[in-house]
Design a protein around this motif. Structure first.
Motif, PDB file in Angstrom:
ATOM      1  N   ARG A 184      -5.474  -9.254 -16.700  1.00 22.02           N
ATOM      2  CA  ARG A 184      -5.035  -8.027 -17.360  1.00 22.02           C
ATOM      3  C   ARG A 184      -4.208  -7.185 -16.397  1.00 22.02           C
ATOM      4  O   ARG A 184      -4.672  -6.812 -15.327  1.00 22.02           O
ATOM      5  N   MET A 185      -2.977  -6.883 -16.796  1.00 23.41           N
ATOM      6  CA  MET A 185      -2.112  -5.986 -16.030  1.00 23.41           C
ATOM      7  C   MET A 185      -2.000  -4.680 -16.804  1.00 23.41           C
ATOM      8  O   MET A 185      -2.029  -4.672 -18.034  1.00 23.41           O
ATOM      9  N   ALA A 210      -5.182  -4.956 -11.315  1.00 27.02           N
ATOM     10  CA  ALA A 210      -6.428  -4.577 -10.652  1.00 27.02           C
ATOM     11  C   ALA A 210      -7.263  -5.773 -10.221  1.00 27.02           C
ATOM     12  O   ALA A 210      -7.850  -5.761  -9.132  1.00 27.02           O
ATOM     13  N   ALA A 211      -7.342  -6.817 -11.037  1.00 26.66           N
ATOM     14  CA  ALA A 211      -8.172  -7.982 -10.698  1.00 26.66           C
ATOM     15  C   ALA A 211      -7.713  -8.647  -9.402  1.00 26.66           C
ATOM     16  O   ALA A 211      -8.515  -9.222  -8.675  1.00 26.66           O
ATOM     17  N   ALA A 212      -6.425  -8.567  -9.106  1.00 27.63           N
ATOM     18  CA  ALA A 212      -5.884  -9.139  -7.873  1.00 27.63           C
ATOM     19  C   ALA A 212      -5.744  -8.078  -6.784  1.00 27.63           C
ATOM     20  O   ALA A 212      -5.294  -8.387  -5.683  1.00 27.63           O
ATOM     21  N   SER A 220      -4.095  -5.495  -1.447  1.00 28.97           N
ATOM     22  CA  SER A 220      -5.085  -4.555  -0.898  1.00 28.97           C
ATOM     23  C   SER A 220      -4.718  -3.107  -1.215  1.00 28.97           C
ATOM     24  O   SER A 220      -4.821  -2.231  -0.366  1.00 28.97           O
ATOM     25  N   ILE A 221      -4.292  -2.865  -2.447  1.00 27.39           N
ATOM     26  CA  ILE A 221      -3.858  -1.531  -2.853  1.00 27.39           C
ATOM     27  C   ILE A 221      -4.988  -0.513  -2.747  1.00 27.39           C
ATOM     28  O   ILE A 221      -4.768   0.617  -2.326  1.00 27.39           O
ATOM     29  N   ILE A 222      -6.195  -0.901  -3.118  1.00 23.00           N
ATOM     30  CA  ILE A 222      -7.324   0.038  -3.042  1.00 23.00           C
ATOM     31  C   ILE A 222      -7.488   0.547  -1.614  1.00 23.00           C
ATOM     32  O   ILE A 222      -7.538   1.749  -1.371  1.00 23.00           O
ATOM     33  N   ARG A 223      -7.523  -0.348  -0.670  1.00 27.36           N
ATOM     34  CA  ARG A 223      -7.707   0.032   0.739  1.00 27.36           C
ATOM     35  C   ARG A 223      -6.494   0.822   1.267  1.00 27.36           C
ATOM     36  O   ARG A 223      -6.647   1.803   1.971  1.00 27.36           O
ATOM     37  N   GLN A 224      -5.285   0.389   0.905  1.00 26.25           N
ATOM     38  CA  GLN A 224      -4.081   1.054   1.404  1.00 26.25           C
ATOM     39  C   GLN A 224      -3.963   2.502   0.921  1.00 26.25           C
ATOM     40  O   GLN A 224      -3.526   3.369   1.669  1.00 26.25           O
ATOM     41  N   LEU A 225      -4.330   2.752  -0.334  1.00 22.52           N
ATOM     42  CA  LEU A 225      -4.125   4.086  -0.898  1.00 22.52           C
ATOM     43  C   LEU A 225      -5.365   4.962  -0.893  1.00 22.52           C
ATOM     44  O   LEU A 225      -5.314   6.107  -1.327  1.00 22.52           O
TER      45      LEU A 225
END
Length: 89
Positions: free
Chosen positions: A27-28, A45-47, A66-71
């Motif tokens: 899902r995008m 989000a899944a990736a 690693s968007i969660i960690r980066q932002l």
């Protein structure tokens, strides 16, 4: 498994089939255009990625991982960030 596809359609001229930019299992969400109209940004989000797609259908696909960690200042436990207003608004 669910599959997501990003398709663009011309707003002017003769109506025709859309042009597929990207298709992937999963899902995008959160589709946004760049200010200059050359790129489309899609959240995956899944990736844990933001995927940048060339709007003209070219081969320029760039994935940022690693968007969660980066932002979220290094925190991997934060929620997946929204891309609303990602650039130059």
């Amino acid at each position: 498994e669910r599959k997501s596809t990003v398709v663009v359609y011309a707003l002017t001229g003769a109506a025709g089939p859309g042009r597929e930019l990207f298709s992937q299992p999963g899902r995008m969400t959160d589709v946004e255009w760049s200010p200059d109209g050359r790129w489309v940004l899609v959240a995956w989000a899944a990736a844990d990625q933001w995927v940048f797609l060339r709007a003209d259908g070219g081969r320029g696909i760039v994935a940022s991982s690693s968007i969660i960690r980066q932002l979220n200042r290094g925190s991997a436990s934060a929620p997946f960030p929204s891309i609303s207003g990602w650039c130059c608004r």
